[in-house]
Scaffold this motif. Structure first.
Motif, PDB file in Angstrom:
ATOM      1  N   LYS A 161      74.450  85.981  22.599  1.00 43.35           N
ATOM      2  CA  LYS A 161      75.203  85.844  23.862  1.00 43.35           C
ATOM      3  C   LYS A 161      74.292  85.111  24.882  1.00 43.35           C
ATOM      4  O   LYS A 161      74.810  84.606  25.812  1.00 43.35           O
ATOM      5  CB  LYS A 161      75.300  87.197  24.455  1.00 43.35           C
ATOM      6  N   ASN A 162      73.083  84.816  24.563  1.00 44.59           N
ATOM      7  CA  ASN A 162      72.390  83.790  25.362  1.00 44.59           C
ATOM      8  C   ASN A 162      72.560  82.553  24.866  1.00 44.59           C
ATOM      9  O   ASN A 162      72.632  81.464  25.895  1.00 44.59           O
ATOM     10  CB  ASN A 162      70.849  84.156  25.063  1.00 44.59           C
ATOM     11  N   MET A 167      73.691  75.867  26.099  1.00 42.07           N
ATOM     12  CA  MET A 167      73.704  76.954  26.942  1.00 42.07           C
ATOM     13  C   MET A 167      72.401  77.838  26.634  1.00 42.07           C
ATOM     14  O   MET A 167      72.000  78.025  25.458  1.00 42.07           O
ATOM     15  CB  MET A 167      74.851  77.762  26.514  1.00 42.07           C
ATOM     16  N   ASN A 168      71.755  78.195  27.829  1.00 42.26           N
ATOM     17  CA  ASN A 168      70.617  79.085  27.840  1.00 42.26           C
ATOM     18  C   ASN A 168      70.727  79.986  29.028  1.00 42.26           C
ATOM     19  O   ASN A 168      70.109  79.407  30.007  1.00 42.26           O
ATOM     20  CB  ASN A 168      69.384  78.345  27.634  1.00 42.26           C
ATOM     21  N   LEU A 169      71.378  81.411  29.068  1.00 41.73           N
ATOM     22  CA  LEU A 169      71.382  82.143  30.068  1.00 41.73           C
ATOM     23  C   LEU A 169      70.173  82.549  30.643  1.00 41.73           C
ATOM     24  O   LEU A 169      70.135  82.647  31.941  1.00 41.73           O
ATOM     25  CB  LEU A 169      72.394  83.179  29.945  1.00 41.73           C
ATOM     26  N   ALA A 194      74.037  91.333  29.290  1.00 42.61           N
ATOM     27  CA  ALA A 194      73.825  91.631  27.530  1.00 42.61           C
ATOM     28  C   ALA A 194      72.949  90.502  27.021  1.00 42.61           C
ATOM     29  O   ALA A 194      71.979  90.585  26.330  1.00 42.61           O
ATOM     30  CB  ALA A 194      75.104  91.616  26.938  1.00 42.61           C
ATOM     31  N   ALA A 195      73.333  89.074  27.700  1.00 40.23           N
ATOM     32  CA  ALA A 195      72.200  88.113  27.031  1.00 40.23           C
ATOM     33  C   ALA A 195      70.908  88.274  27.539  1.00 40.23           C
ATOM     34  O   ALA A 195      69.900  87.787  26.595  1.00 40.23           O
ATOM     35  CB  ALA A 195      72.998  86.725  27.554  1.00 40.23           C
ATOM     36  N   LEU A 196      70.634  88.743  28.629  1.00 40.93           N
ATOM     37  CA  LEU A 196      69.494  88.709  29.149  1.00 40.93           C
ATOM     38  C   LEU A 196      68.523  89.757  28.401  1.00 40.93           C
ATOM     39  O   LEU A 196      67.267  89.761  28.634  1.00 40.93           O
ATOM     40  CB  LEU A 196      69.127  88.885  30.781  1.00 40.93           C
ATOM     41  N   LEU A 197      69.049  90.908  27.735  1.00 46.17           N
ATOM     42  CA  LEU A 197      68.483  91.800  26.848  1.00 46.17           C
ATOM     43  C   LEU A 197      68.328  91.309  25.710  1.00 46.17           C
ATOM     44  O   LEU A 197      67.501  92.146  24.698  1.00 46.17           O
ATOM     45  CB  LEU A 197      69.504  93.001  26.898  1.00 46.17           C
TER      46      LEU A 197
END
Length: 223
Positions: free
Chosen positions: A15-16, A120-122, A208-211
């Motif tokens: 997701k990241n 992409m890299n949140l 969710a991506a940050l986790l």
């Protein structure tokens, strides 16, 4: 004994990092189709190749619904438009619908300089990032598409009042502009970025991506 209900699933990767996973996920959410997520590890060779732009992947996103398996984001969008026509993923007007498909096709097959230079890299925030000329040309073209759509159809989304297929396709660009500190001078386009970033679906995905614990070294920008 009754048969167990068939579960709708959407296969995703990171997701990241995975912009195509985000697009497929947003399409399903905008369509209002309940689904369960099947997450591939970023170490999966097919998912990794897709994120590194080394090869097209048929692994992510992949929708399985009522015995149908469909991959490729545009194919997923068209399928969801058939099974959930009232969701409005595509505009009701024929001319607007053709316009929508055209700009979605551009994102699907083009903007390779933007996608490779600003992956992409949140989790990332690269302040003062220098955008090279070819990537800047892609950014300028994306902003021109947004400005045209917002002017034609009245916003706040690209084709009017509801998020749809085009917004799902271009949402990862919004994250890229923010991650790489790209200033959006046009007021309408800047407002559009805020609108996309403020969507509950985008906030859920980003949280969710940050986790995610995994990091892919090749997608971490170095100076």
């Amino acid at each position: 004994m009754p048969n167990a209900p068939v579960t709708t699933t959407l296969t995703l990767s990171s997701k990241n990092y995975s912009s195509w996973s985000l697009r497929g996920w947003l399409l399903a959410r905008f369509a209002g189709l309940p689904f369960e997520e099947v997450l591939l590890s970023p170490d999966d060779p097919g998912a990794r190749a897709e994120m590194l732009l080394l090869a097209p992947s048929i692994l992510v996103p992949c929708l399985r619904h009522q015995g149908v398996q469909v991959w490729d984001t545009l194919a997923i969008a068209e399928y969801l438009n058939e099974v959930k026509p009232k969701a409005g993923l595509l505009p009701a007007d024929r001319a607007a619908r053709a316009h929508c498909r055209a700009i979605c096709g551009e994102m699907h097959s083009g903007f390779t300089s933007l996608r490779s230079a600003l992956p992409m890299n949140l989790k990332g925030h690269f302040k003062g990032y220098k955008v090279w000329s070819r990537a800047q040309a892609d950014i300028d073209h994306v902003l021109a598409i947004w400005q045209d759509c917002l002017s034609r159809y009245g916003g706040p989304f690209l084709f009017g009042e509801k998020p749809g297929m085009a917004d799902a396709m271009y949402a990862p660009v919004v994250t890229r502009l923010r991650s790489y500190d790209v200033k959006v001078q046009n007021a309408a386009c800047a407002a559009y970025c805020d609108t996309i970033a403020s969507l509950p679906e985008m906030k859920e995905w980003t949280a969710a991506a940050l986790l995610e614990p995994e990091a892919i070294d090749e997608l971490e920008v170095e100076f």
